[in-house]
Design a protein around this motif. Sequence first.
Motif, PDB file in Angstrom:
ATOM      1  N   MET A 183      12.331   3.877  23.851  1.00 54.55           N
ATOM      2  CA  MET A 183      12.530   3.023  22.692  1.00 54.55           C
ATOM      3  C   MET A 183      11.427   3.240  21.663  1.00 54.55           C
ATOM      4  N   ASP A 184      10.192   3.381  22.153  1.00 51.48           N
ATOM      5  CA  ASP A 184       9.075   3.645  21.241  1.00 51.48           C
ATOM      6  C   ASP A 184       9.240   4.995  20.549  1.00 51.48           C
ATOM      7  N   VAL A 185       9.753   5.977  21.296  1.00 48.47           N
ATOM      8  CA  VAL A 185      10.043   7.281  20.693  1.00 48.47           C
ATOM      9  C   VAL A 185      11.054   7.110  19.565  1.00 48.47           C
ATOM     10  N   PHE A 186      12.103   6.352  19.822  1.00 45.61           N
ATOM     11  CA  PHE A 186      13.137   6.153  18.806  1.00 45.61           C
ATOM     12  C   PHE A 186      12.548   5.527  17.552  1.00 45.61           C
ATOM     13  N   TRP A 187      11.714   4.491  17.724  1.00 46.05           N
ATOM     14  CA  TRP A 187      11.212   3.800  16.543  1.00 46.05           C
ATOM     15  C   TRP A 187      10.204   4.643  15.771  1.00 46.05           C
ATOM     16  N   GLU A 188       9.489   5.497  16.469  1.00 47.69           N
ATOM     17  CA  GLU A 188       8.594   6.408  15.751  1.00 47.69           C
ATOM     18  C   GLU A 188       9.408   7.393  14.916  1.00 47.69           C
ATOM     19  N   VAL A 189      10.491   7.906  15.506  1.00 54.35           N
ATOM     20  CA  VAL A 189      11.376   8.806  14.759  1.00 54.35           C
ATOM     21  C   VAL A 189      11.981   8.066  13.560  1.00 54.35           C
ATOM     22  N   TYR A 190      12.424   6.840  13.804  1.00 54.52           N
ATOM     23  CA  TYR A 190      13.038   6.036  12.742  1.00 54.52           C
ATOM     24  C   TYR A 190      12.034   5.778  11.615  1.00 54.52           C
ATOM     25  N   ARG A 191      10.776   5.493  11.989  1.00 57.24           N
ATOM     26  CA  ARG A 191       9.731   5.262  10.988  1.00 57.24           C
ATOM     27  C   ARG A 191       9.509   6.509  10.139  1.00 57.24           C
ATOM     28  N   ARG A 192       9.497   7.679  10.792  1.00 53.87           N
ATOM     29  CA  ARG A 192       9.280   8.923  10.056  1.00 53.87           C
ATOM     30  C   ARG A 192      10.478   9.235   9.148  1.00 53.87           C
ATOM     31  N   ILE A 193      11.682   8.899   9.605  1.00 56.88           N
ATOM     32  CA  ILE A 193      12.857   9.076   8.750  1.00 56.88           C
ATOM     33  C   ILE A 193      12.721   8.184   7.515  1.00 56.88           C
ATOM     34  N   HIS A 194      12.269   6.967   7.754  1.00 55.97           N
ATOM     35  CA  HIS A 194      12.039   6.007   6.671  1.00 55.97           C
ATOM     36  C   HIS A 194      11.100   6.607   5.611  1.00 55.97           C
ATOM     37  N   LEU A 195       9.991   7.199   6.084  1.00 53.45           N
ATOM     38  CA  LEU A 195       9.032   7.811   5.165  1.00 53.45           C
ATOM     39  C   LEU A 195       9.623   9.056   4.502  1.00 53.45           C
ATOM     40  N   GLU A 196      10.378   9.823   5.258  1.00 54.21           N
ATOM     41  CA  GLU A 196      10.964  11.058   4.735  1.00 54.21           C
ATOM     42  C   GLU A 196      11.912  10.779   3.581  1.00 54.21           C
ATOM     43  N   LEU A 197      12.607   9.650   3.665  1.00 55.35           N
ATOM     44  CA  LEU A 197      13.557   9.312   2.618  1.00 55.35           C
ATOM     45  C   LEU A 197      12.882   8.710   1.397  1.00 55.35           C
ATOM     46  N   GLY A 198      11.546   8.555   1.487  1.00 57.38           N
ATOM     47  CA  GLY A 198      10.776   8.204   0.301  1.00 57.38           C
ATOM     48  C   GLY A 198      10.718   6.736  -0.047  1.00 57.38           C
TER      49      GLY A 198
END
Length: 247
Positions: A183-198
């Motif tokens: 779950m922590d892996v998922f949220w880290e990925v989700y956070r990075r997607i959030h940043l990637e989308l600007g």
Amino acid sequence: MAAGNITAGNTTPLARFSARTRLRALQADILELILERDLGPGDPLPTENELTAALGVGRNTLRESLKALQAVGVIEIRHGFGMFVAPSNFDALTDGLTFRARMSLRRHGEEAIKLVEVRQALESGLVGAAMDRITAEQLAGMEESVHRMEALAAAGESFIEADAEFHRRLFEPLNNELLISLMDVFWEVYRRIHLELGGPFAVDLHETAALHRRIYEAVASADKALAAERLSGHFDGIRSVIVQATG
């Protein structure tokens, strides 16, 4: 380059392909040795001299394989101290999934969406078992996370961390370290997607907080089917955001 030095339909030299295969086989042998000797996290591995003798390989080949196993979090090399079986560590998995998810944002988000689907299946499938074991204190912790999301939504602030905390608290009763780590892996990925989308996703913060309130209420009322349905709806929303963001 002579035709005999390359594989059919592939420009990779056979010698290089064979070397890669031998390294993978050696890595598998090292893993088997760890299992056969019943070594656990933190236990020291045999020395390089012992490993080269036991595995019948040269020092340079051994070191290359050990570095590869260190990169994926299987062993830990402490210079001046030796080699050890690594503790549970999902850093390599997080890095790999994060890279794949970010790259997929340039290709319609397919891998990011698949990751959401896996998480959706895990949570929807396990929420009933978590509800069987949840305590009043753990329920109070979930509601505390909901209050935090509602306060942040009222202030117009994103709440990815509070969202992640809510889900960790929901599944804490299972006492499953692997699940929490994933779950922590998922949220880290989700956070990075959030940043990637600007910047903030095009989501309704108030509706997202309200959805978590409804999930909490379903758990508190011991309605497993409703809790699973509302959890699944939450991930439908995340999937929709990724689809919209990647066009």
